[in-house]
Scaffold this motif. Structure first.
Motif, PDB file in Angstrom:
ATOM      1  N   ASN A  22       0.848  -1.179   0.000  1.00 52.36           N
ATOM      2  CA  ASN A  22       0.000   0.000   0.000  1.00 52.36           C
ATOM      3  C   ASN A  22       0.887   1.234   0.000  1.00 52.36           C
ATOM      4  N   THR A  23       0.648   2.126  -0.926  1.00 53.82           N
ATOM      5  CA  THR A  23       1.448   3.336  -1.019  1.00 53.82           C
ATOM      6  C   THR A  23       0.657   4.526  -0.505  1.00 53.82           C
ATOM      7  N   PHE A  24       1.361   5.547  -0.116  1.00 54.92           N
ATOM      8  CA  PHE A  24       0.764   6.794   0.343  1.00 54.92           C
ATOM      9  C   PHE A  24      -0.054   7.355  -0.817  1.00 54.92           C
ATOM     10  N   THR A  25      -1.334   7.591  -0.596  1.00 59.38           N
ATOM     11  CA  THR A  25      -2.249   7.943  -1.677  1.00 59.38           C
ATOM     12  C   THR A  25      -3.156   9.100  -1.288  1.00 59.38           C
ATOM     13  N   LEU A  26      -3.353  10.014  -2.220  1.00 54.93           N
ATOM     14  CA  LEU A  26      -4.286  11.135  -2.073  1.00 54.93           C
ATOM     15  C   LEU A  26      -5.417  10.936  -3.064  1.00 54.93           C
ATOM     16  N   PRO A  53     -11.676  21.344  -2.831  1.00 56.09           N
ATOM     17  CA  PRO A  53     -12.200  19.982  -3.003  1.00 56.09           C
ATOM     18  C   PRO A  53     -12.078  19.159  -1.729  1.00 56.09           C
ATOM     19  N   GLN A  54     -12.913  18.148  -1.631  1.00 61.46           N
ATOM     20  CA  GLN A  54     -12.766  17.139  -0.576  1.00 61.46           C
ATOM     21  C   GLN A  54     -11.488  16.381  -0.887  1.00 61.46           C
ATOM     22  N   LEU A  55     -10.698  16.118   0.129  1.00 59.39           N
ATOM     23  CA  LEU A  55      -9.456  15.363  -0.040  1.00 59.39           C
ATOM     24  C   LEU A  55      -9.342  14.325   1.070  1.00 59.39           C
ATOM     25  N   SER A  56      -8.849  13.156   0.728  1.00 59.30           N
ATOM     26  CA  SER A  56      -8.553  12.151   1.743  1.00 59.30           C
ATOM     27  C   SER A  56      -7.270  11.440   1.357  1.00 59.30           C
ATOM     28  N   ASN A  93      -4.126  11.927  13.262  1.00 61.15           N
ATOM     29  CA  ASN A  93      -5.432  11.275  13.402  1.00 61.15           C
ATOM     30  C   ASN A  93      -6.452  11.833  12.407  1.00 61.15           C
ATOM     31  N   ILE A  94      -6.041  12.775  11.585  1.00 57.80           N
ATOM     32  CA  ILE A  94      -6.878  13.358  10.533  1.00 57.80           C
ATOM     33  C   ILE A  94      -6.400  12.791   9.202  1.00 57.80           C
ATOM     34  N   ASN A  95      -7.337  12.309   8.382  1.00 56.37           N
ATOM     35  CA  ASN A  95      -6.958  11.830   7.047  1.00 56.37           C
ATOM     36  C   ASN A  95      -7.921  12.317   5.973  1.00 56.37           C
ATOM     37  N   GLU A  96      -8.650  13.416   6.279  1.00 61.10           N
ATOM     38  CA  GLU A  96      -9.577  13.968   5.302  1.00 61.10           C
ATOM     39  C   GLU A  96      -9.839  15.440   5.591  1.00 61.10           C
TER      40      GLU A  96
END
Length: 185
Positions: A22-26, A53-56, A93-96
């Motif tokens: 699994n790679t770091f992904t936006l 835009p919404q980002l996660s 702890n935030i990813n979005e």
């Protein structure tokens, strides 16, 4: 036959663990390959909604202590590009970030994160607004996994200084590229 199946199973397992990491992904739920009037800036002759835009993001590398997000236009006719959004000191702890989190007046971004000044001279998100007839501009939105809890900067820090601190503290980064152009009226 059993021996060859066992060897094949070992090879598949090994390949999956090496190549299927699994790679770091936006990613974004509402931003596609081209920005729209929703993301376009409202000012400088543009009449968009100026909604970030919404980002996660997911799969941050081990050792990540915070995140940052930038949006940059390398095609701006300035000699140094154009910084549209700089967000940093995002806890792990935030990813979005929800849609329109870049509007600092709405307070949709998580508490404690910093949105510093853009090349528009304002804090928060400033959407695409390329010169009329200048063609397609690319907008690179990047999330940075950082090796520090915070950058030690504030909301008045200019983009060049933020970029310097990001460069010195980045463990990994992932980007989305979107395009936008304004037609001559």
């Amino acid at each position: 036959m059993k021996k060859s199946n066992l060897i094949l199973a070992i090879i598949i397992t090994f390949s999956s663990s090496i190549f299927g990491q699994n790679t770091f992904t936006l990613s974004s739920k509402n931003l596609g390959g081209e920005a729209t009037i929703n993301e376009e800036f409202n000012g400088f002759g543009c009449t968009g909604k100026n909604q970030s835009p919404q980002l996660s993001w997911k799969n941050a590398p081990k050792g990540t202590k915070s995140f940052a997000i930038t949006m940059y236009d390398p095609d701006a006719p300035t000699g140094s590009g154009w910084w549209h959004w700089l967000v940093f000191d995002i806890p792990t702890n935030i990813n979005e970030l929800v849609s329109d989190a870049g509007n600092t007046k709405l307070k949709l971004a998580p508490e404690g994160i910093i949105q510093s000044i853009t090349d528009y001279g304002t804090n928060g998100y400033g959407g695409p607004c390329p010169p009329e007839g200048h063609g397609l501009h690319q907008y690179i939105i990047t999330v940075y996994a950082l090796k520090t809890d915070n950058l030690g900067l504030n909301e008045n820090t200019n983009p060049a200084v933020v970029g310097y601190y990001l460069w010195n503290n980045t463990l990994a980064k992932a980007s989305i590229v979107t395009y936008y152009q304004r037609s001559k009226k």
